[in-house]
Design a protein around this motif. Structure first.
Motif, PDB file in Angstrom:
ATOM      1  N   ILE A  36      -2.194  97.196  20.669  1.00 40.00           N
ATOM      2  CA  ILE A  36      -1.374  96.074  21.580  1.00 40.00           C
ATOM      3  C   ILE A  36      -1.673  95.033  21.094  1.00 40.00           C
ATOM      4  CG2 ILE A  36       0.443  95.127  23.193  1.00 40.00           C
ATOM      5  CD1 ILE A  36      -0.292  98.106  25.195  1.00 40.00           C
ATOM      6  N   LEU A  37      -0.496  93.738  20.398  1.00 40.90           N
ATOM      7  CA  LEU A  37      -0.161  92.787  19.979  1.00 40.90           C
ATOM      8  C   LEU A  37       0.509  92.323  21.063  1.00 40.90           C
ATOM      9  CD1 LEU A  37      -0.178  90.922  17.719  1.00 40.90           C
ATOM     10  CD2 LEU A  37       1.734  91.332  17.032  1.00 40.90           C
ATOM     11  N   SER A  38       0.309  91.314  21.662  1.00 42.13           N
ATOM     12  CA  SER A  38       0.286  90.781  22.608  1.00 42.13           C
ATOM     13  C   SER A  38       0.467  88.680  22.656  1.00 42.13           C
ATOM     14  CB  SER A  38      -0.974  90.367  23.740  1.00 42.13           C
ATOM     15  OG  SER A  38      -0.667  91.746  24.602  1.00 42.13           O
ATOM     16  N   LEU A  39       1.412  88.133  23.144  1.00 42.91           N
ATOM     17  CA  LEU A  39       2.051  87.611  22.296  1.00 42.91           C
ATOM     18  C   LEU A  39       2.363  86.405  24.080  1.00 42.91           C
ATOM     19  CD1 LEU A  39       4.899  88.206  19.632  1.00 42.91           C
ATOM     20  CD2 LEU A  39       2.244  87.595  19.933  1.00 42.91           C
ATOM     21  N   CYS A  65      -0.249  77.992  22.875  1.00 41.00           N
ATOM     22  CA  CYS A  65       0.325  79.457  22.058  1.00 41.00           C
ATOM     23  C   CYS A  65      -0.582  80.909  21.887  1.00 41.00           C
ATOM     24  CB  CYS A  65       0.483  79.234  20.246  1.00 41.00           C
ATOM     25  SG  CYS A  65       1.672  80.099  19.443  1.00 41.00           S
ATOM     26  N   SER A  66      -0.660  81.506  22.450  1.00 39.94           N
ATOM     27  CA  SER A  66      -2.417  82.524  22.447  1.00 39.94           C
ATOM     28  C   SER A  66      -1.774  83.642  21.906  1.00 39.94           C
ATOM     29  CB  SER A  66      -2.660  82.843  23.998  1.00 39.94           C
ATOM     30  OG  SER A  66      -3.149  83.653  24.141  1.00 39.94           O
ATOM     31  N   VAL A  67      -1.969  84.537  20.914  1.00 44.48           N
ATOM     32  CA  VAL A  67      -2.198  85.493  20.594  1.00 44.48           C
ATOM     33  C   VAL A  67      -3.361  86.548  20.340  1.00 44.48           C
ATOM     34  CG1 VAL A  67      -1.625  87.313  18.510  1.00 44.48           C
ATOM     35  CG2 VAL A  67      -0.334  84.849  18.428  1.00 44.48           C
ATOM     36  N   SER A  68      -3.218  87.736  20.943  1.00 36.11           N
ATOM     37  CA  SER A  68      -4.202  88.675  21.118  1.00 36.11           C
ATOM     38  C   SER A  68      -3.457  90.249  20.524  1.00 36.11           C
ATOM     39  CB  SER A  68      -4.615  88.986  22.603  1.00 36.11           C
ATOM     40  OG  SER A  68      -3.781  89.665  23.151  1.00 36.11           O
ATOM     41  N   LEU A  69      -4.517  91.033  20.105  1.00 41.79           N
ATOM     42  CA  LEU A  69      -4.765  92.215  19.454  1.00 41.79           C
ATOM     43  C   LEU A  69      -6.119  93.234  20.417  1.00 41.79           C
ATOM     44  CD1 LEU A  69      -3.593  93.512  17.379  1.00 41.79           C
ATOM     45  CD2 LEU A  69      -5.497  93.805  16.012  1.00 41.79           C
ATOM     46  N   SER A  70      -5.466  93.977  20.916  1.00 38.48           N
ATOM     47  CA  SER A  70      -5.902  94.997  21.830  1.00 38.48           C
ATOM     48  C   SER A  70      -6.208  96.482  21.562  1.00 38.48           C
ATOM     49  CB  SER A  70      -6.145  94.971  23.076  1.00 38.48           C
ATOM     50  OG  SER A  70      -4.367  95.328  23.449  1.00 38.48           O
ATOM     51  N   ASN A  71      -7.532  97.592  21.978  1.00 38.63           N
ATOM     52  CA  ASN A  71      -7.212  98.856  22.566  1.00 38.63           C
ATOM     53  C   ASN A  71      -7.925  99.128  23.486  1.00 38.63           C
ATOM     54  OD1 ASN A  71      -6.954 101.465  21.228  1.00 38.63           O
ATOM     55  ND2 ASN A  71      -8.939 101.470  20.037  1.00 38.63           N
ATOM     56  N   SER A  87       4.847  88.107  26.931  1.00 35.89           N
ATOM     57  CA  SER A  87       4.929  87.109  28.688  1.00 35.89           C
ATOM     58  C   SER A  87       5.955  87.264  28.772  1.00 35.89           C
ATOM     59  CB  SER A  87       4.307  86.060  28.060  1.00 35.89           C
ATOM     60  OG  SER A  87       4.272  85.200  29.549  1.00 35.89           O
ATOM     61  N   LYS A  88       6.627  87.162  29.510  1.00 39.74           N
ATOM     62  CA  LYS A  88       8.482  87.754  30.299  1.00 39.74           C
ATOM     63  C   LYS A  88       8.634  85.995  30.648  1.00 39.74           C
ATOM     64  CE  LYS A  88       8.056  89.797  34.364  1.00 39.74           C
ATOM     65  NZ  LYS A  88       9.058  90.982  34.614  1.00 39.74           N
ATOM     66  N   GLY A  89       7.839  85.503  31.613  1.00 38.96           N
ATOM     67  CA  GLY A  89       8.350  84.122  31.502  1.00 38.96           C
ATOM     68  C   GLY A  89       7.984  84.468  33.673  1.00 38.96           C
ATOM     69  N   PRO A  90       8.108  83.278  34.137  1.00 38.75           N
ATOM     70  CA  PRO A  90       8.630  82.139  33.502  1.00 38.75           C
ATOM     71  C   PRO A  90       7.914  81.007  33.210  1.00 38.75           C
ATOM     72  CG  PRO A  90       7.781  81.630  35.912  1.00 38.75           C
ATOM     73  CD  PRO A  90       7.365  83.050  35.892  1.00 38.75           C
ATOM     74  N   GLY A  91       8.990  80.128  32.342  1.00 38.38           N
ATOM     75  CA  GLY A  91       7.862  78.992  31.341  1.00 38.38           C
ATOM     76  C   GLY A  91       9.626  77.719  30.957  1.00 38.38           C
ATOM     77  N   SER A  92       8.644  77.840  29.984  1.00 34.87           N
ATOM     78  CA  SER A  92       9.108  76.753  29.143  1.00 34.87           C
ATOM     79  C   SER A  92      10.036  77.957  28.338  1.00 34.87           C
ATOM     80  CB  SER A  92       7.782  76.196  27.926  1.00 34.87           C
ATOM     81  OG  SER A  92       8.629  76.137  26.373  1.00 34.87           O
ATOM     82  N   TYR A  93      11.613  77.105  28.159  1.00 37.39           N
ATOM     83  CA  TYR A  93      12.370  77.441  27.882  1.00 37.39           C
ATOM     84  C   TYR A  93      12.589  78.016  26.213  1.00 37.39           C
ATOM     85  CZ  TYR A  93      17.425  78.940  26.233  1.00 37.39           C
ATOM     86  OH  TYR A  93      18.643  79.114  25.505  1.00 37.39           O
ATOM     87  N   THR A  94      12.162  77.057  25.837  1.00 38.50           N
ATOM     88  CA  THR A  94      12.487  76.865  24.489  1.00 38.50           C
ATOM     89  C   THR A  94      11.090  77.923  23.750  1.00 38.50           C
ATOM     90  OG1 THR A  94      12.852  74.773  23.871  1.00 38.50           O
ATOM     91  CG2 THR A  94      11.161  76.002  21.802  1.00 38.50           C
ATOM     92  N   GLY A  95       9.519  77.845  24.887  1.00 35.81           N
ATOM     93  CA  GLY A  95       8.770  78.601  24.305  1.00 35.81           C
ATOM     94  C   GLY A  95       8.538  79.816  24.471  1.00 35.81           C
TER      95      GLY A  95
END
Length: 223
Positions: free
Chosen positions: A4-7, A14-20, A65-73
């Motif tokens: 799974i790729l997580s954003l 700005c964070s990205v992970s790859l997991s098994n 990541s579905k939020g809440p948070g920065s609108y643009t992000g």
């Protein structure tokens, strides 16, 4: 396997992970106050794949990541996730930003308040117990010296997220512990995404939208 790729793009991180199977294999992130997501996100995706010698075709799902948070992000992260899911024909999984943030703490018999800075004295917050179960769901709230008093009377309360700085200036209760310098990360998304993947708890790629919490209202001009 369950690759799974997580954003995570809900804040300046700005964070990205790859997991098994819920275990993070590689993590790449950068906390840039200028919001580098548009420039960095796809570079980070390429980097985590190359570091594990995997390709997009090896992915079983993408989590965002579905939020809440920065609108643009949030828009940048969700748009990237939806585009990849559509192109690869794989599931889209959404992860609560504040729940993932809470997972950065390991506590016993205490309460976690995950909070993100909104504006002025406002924060987006959610409250969890030591097992990360929801005590109070996500709310937008204006802080004052009595905020969270009903929980502080009961036991130790850990505050985490970029809303901590403004909170600690108002709340002086001895049961309050402020964990500073923490932002949501794709690292904690790995396990949460895998748990949802196993249950086929997925989103409709065509219709999924971020959880902004507060609607944007366009004011009509006066005639």
């Amino acid at each position: 396997m369950a690759i799974i790729l997580s954003l995570e793009t809900s804040t300046t991180n700005c964070s990205v992970s790859l997991s098994n199977k819920g275990e993070t294999l590689v993590l790449k992130e950068d906390n840039n106050a200028n919001y580098s997501h548009a420039e960095s996100l796809h570079i980070f995706i390429d980097d985590v794949l190359k570091s594990t010698k995997l390709t997009l075709k090896d992915l079983d799902a993408i989590a965002v990541s579905k939020g809440p948070g920065s609108y643009t992000g949030l828009r940048i992260g969700v748009s990237a996730a939806k585009g990849l899911c559509y192109a690869l024909n794989i599931p889209l999984i959404s992860v609560s930003t504040l729940q993932a943030l809470a997972h950065q703490l390991t506590i016993n018999n205490s309460i976690i308040v995950s909070m993100l800075d909104a504006r002025r004295l406002e924060v987006y917050s959610a409250i969890y117990n030591a097992s990360y179960n929801v005590i109070r769901d996500v709310e937008a709230q204006i802080l004052d010296e009595n905020s969270f008093s009903e929980y502080l009377k009961l036991k130790t309360v850990y505050f985490i997220g970029n809303g901590v700085e403004k909170t600690k200036r108002l709340i002086t209760h001895p049961n309050a512990i402020f964990v500073e310098g923490k932002l949501p990360s794709a690292n904690e998304m790995s396990l949460l995404a895998y748990q949802k993947y196993k249950k086929s708890d997925i989103e409709d790629v065509a219709y999924f939208e971020p959880f902004y919490l507060k609607d944007f209202i366009a004011l009509k001009s006066k005639k």
